[in-house]
Design a protein around this motif. Structure first.
Motif, PDB file in Angstrom:
ATOM      1  N   UNK A   1      70.748  54.637  69.195  1.00 10.66           N
ATOM      2  CA  UNK A   1      70.459  54.876  67.959  1.00 10.66           C
ATOM      3  C   UNK A   1      69.599  53.630  67.440  1.00 10.66           C
TER       4      UNK A   1
ATOM      5  N   UNK B   1      75.530  55.109  72.990  1.00 13.05           N
ATOM      6  CA  UNK B   1      74.782  55.796  71.613  1.00 13.05           C
ATOM      7  C   UNK B   1      74.468  54.666  70.758  1.00 13.05           C
ATOM      8  N   UNK B   2      75.695  53.638  70.586  1.00 13.05           N
ATOM      9  CA  UNK B   2      75.277  52.423  69.635  1.00 13.05           C
ATOM     10  C   UNK B   2      73.949  51.912  69.799  1.00 13.05           C
TER      11      UNK B   2
ATOM     12  N   UNK C   1      80.194  55.948  73.765  1.00 13.36           N
ATOM     13  CA  UNK C   1      80.118  55.233  72.347  1.00 13.36           C
ATOM     14  C   UNK C   1      79.153  54.124  72.404  1.00 13.36           C
ATOM     15  N   UNK C   2      79.327  53.457  73.575  1.00 12.33           N
ATOM     16  CA  UNK C   2      78.528  52.190  73.624  1.00 12.33           C
ATOM     17  C   UNK C   2      77.016  52.453  73.808  1.00 12.33           C
TER      18      UNK C   2
END
Lengths: 277, 245
Positions: A29, A25-26, A22-23
């Protein structure tokens, strides 16, 4: 709507890897949506190599000793970028959250400190690999310098310098957590602080005595010494690489401890809620 | 002894910043499945209390229990079962709504994430906004995107800081309906700080009023009106704020 789950449901479904993903990907993106960020990421290493590469060529023409001098200089530059870019990537990783006032959301989630550090390390390694690759290409085509000439030692050099960048980057992030945005300029400054002591392009003996003492405390110094020796004689100083590894381990333990303390301090002072643009 | 279960219990909670007391002797219990409002003027200690419940602020002393667990020991387990929304803590502006929800979906380990995002987008009527950057949304759209994030993990406890701040009356009413429906469907607890007294009267079962870091009044909205002999909560709020009571 979905019914609320229980703690036991979630315990199975919350692997740390997913939080680290998640980190990452943040930030992925963010880079995918922002071409100026992408360009900036590759610009500085390429510029450094081009500019200082030409400087070294000019010096070589003036003083002679062509191969050893250029190779030492370019090798030091390229490997030094691996260290510096990891460190800067860690600083950026943290600052992006501060600039977007997102720290509160992150740390109110199930994210653990070790996940955050894992995300920091993974992202910084990925970002620095992407940012230094074009510089390696520039060095090859402009100066006929192939980084692969370091052979089997190259992965060790890069890994140990990244390792050095991780713990020093962790210390910089700790500084920002502890002192807030007031310390931002200090963070950027610290990103370059260790480099002169590591003697990437020159022998450690050139440094003043007190600086030499500091120099031998840094893992990066041993990597660059081995690199310089390899350029001059072809020998790899494995004992130096071993010392660099052990020093990295010791400093990592200390920096993680300092990071955890800084986080506690930010929770006490309200830093996680107040930091923002 | 009461049979009521509590989603939040605090005991003698205290928070000081450099010697200044922000919250003092805060002892409260929030019943499971209730919608409870935390009211108070600026500097009353609401945000500090919220920060401590979220684990973002460490109390100077006292004890917090959430969903039957000690927050000091089980912060991460609790965090996976709660969520929050606040206009003062932003989502990354450069990411699209879908990207933000994907990131937080991974942080909360939401199963079947893409289905969950689509489901929430339909519920919150943000399908058209999913591929727009958060920073380009209007205040109302941002609130809905932020609510989608706060409902991603189907929280058993939802902490909201001024959920309808800066929204037009129509959007604010829509958000209130959504929250009450969520509570009715899931039995979740909602604990919210608000300055909108109409909202509190309409939504809340229980009201906690704070002043100078301490609780000064507590009860159901109608009970407070009767006790203070006022027509509406706004009058009660103003009287308390101006020390008229």
């Amino acid at each position: 709507m979905t019914s609320p789950a229980t703690i036991s449901d979630r315990a199975v479904l919350t692997p740390p890897a997913r939080r680290i993903l998640g980190l990452i990907l943040r930030h992925m993106y963010l880079y995918m949506e922002s071409w100026p960020r992408l360009i900036e990421m590759m610009y500085w290493p390429m510029l450094n190599i081009a500019m200082f590469g030409f400087v070294s060529l000019a010096m070589v023409r003036h003083f002679g000793k062509v191969d050893v001098m250029t190779d030492t200089y370019l090798g030091g530059l390229l490997l030094g970028e691996a260290f510096a870019r990891v460190q800067i990537a860690m600083l950026i990783f943290y600052m992006e959250e501060v600039w977007s006032r997102n720290l509160g959301h992150l740390f109110a989630s199930p994210l653990r400190l070790r996940d955050y550090l894992g995300g920091l390390m993974a992202f910084s390694a990925l970002r620095s690999l992407i940012s230094i690759f074009p510089a390696y290409v520039v060095a090859y085509f402009l100066f006929d310098f192939n980084i692969l000439k370091f052979g089997m030692a190259l992965p060790f050099y890069i890994a140990l310098l990244c390792f050095n960048g991780w713990w020093s980057g962790t210390l910089i992030v700790s500084l920002l957590l502890r002192f807030g945005l007031a310390a931002e300029w200090l963070g950027w400054m610290c990103s370059w602080l260790l480099m002169p002591f590591m003697a990437p392009y020159y022998p450690v003996e050139i440094l003043p005595k007190p600086f030499q003492a500091i120099s031998w405390l840094l893992p990066g110094t041993y990597v660059f010494e081995s690199m310089k020796e390899q350029v001059a004689t072809g020998a790899i100083r494995f004992e130096y690489l071993g010392i660099a590894f052990l020093l990295n381990i010791a400093y990592s333990i200390i920096s993680i401890w300092i990071f955890a303390r800084s986080f506690r301090s930010a929770r006490k002072s309200g830093g996680l809620l107040q930091m923002g643009e | 002894m009461s049979d009521v279960k509590h989603s939040i219990r605090t005991t003698d909670l205290r928070k000081e910043f450099d010697g200044t007391v922000a919250v003092q002797s805060l002892t409260l219990a929030v019943a499971e499945g209730s919608i409870t409002a935390l009211l108070g003027g600026n500097g009353a200690g609401k945000s500090t209390t919220m920060g401590m419940l979220l684990g973002l602020l460490q109390p100077t002393s006292g004890h917090i229990e959430m969903l039957g667990r000690n927050l000091a020991k089980d912060r991460h387990a609790i965090a996976s079962l709660i969520n929050f929304s606040s206009p003062y803590v932003d989502l990354p502006n450069r990411l699209t709504v879908r990207q933000n929800l994907t990131v937080y979906g991974h942080l909360y380990a939401v199963p079947k994430l893409h289905e969950r995002i689509d489901d929430l987008a339909a519920r919150l009527q943000i399908q058209d906004l999913l591929d727009r950057r958060h920073g380009t949304l209007s205040a109302g759209q941002r609130t809905r995107a932020s609510l989608a994030k706060s409902l991603l993990n189907a929280p058993r406890l939802l902490l909201l800081d001024e959920p309808t701040a800066s929204l037009d009356p129509d959007t604010a009413d829509w958000v209130r309906e959504l929250l009450m429906t969520y509570r009715a469907e899931t039995g979740a607890t909602i604990f919210m700080a608000s300055h909108n007294m109409y909202e509190v009267e309409r939504m809340c079962d229980d009201v906690i009023m704070m002043k100078r870091g301490a609780i000064v009044a507590r009860g159901a909205p109608n009970d407070l009106l009767a006790r203070f002999e006022r027509e509406n909560l706004e009058e009660v709020f103003i009287d308390i704020a101006r020390d008229n009571i």
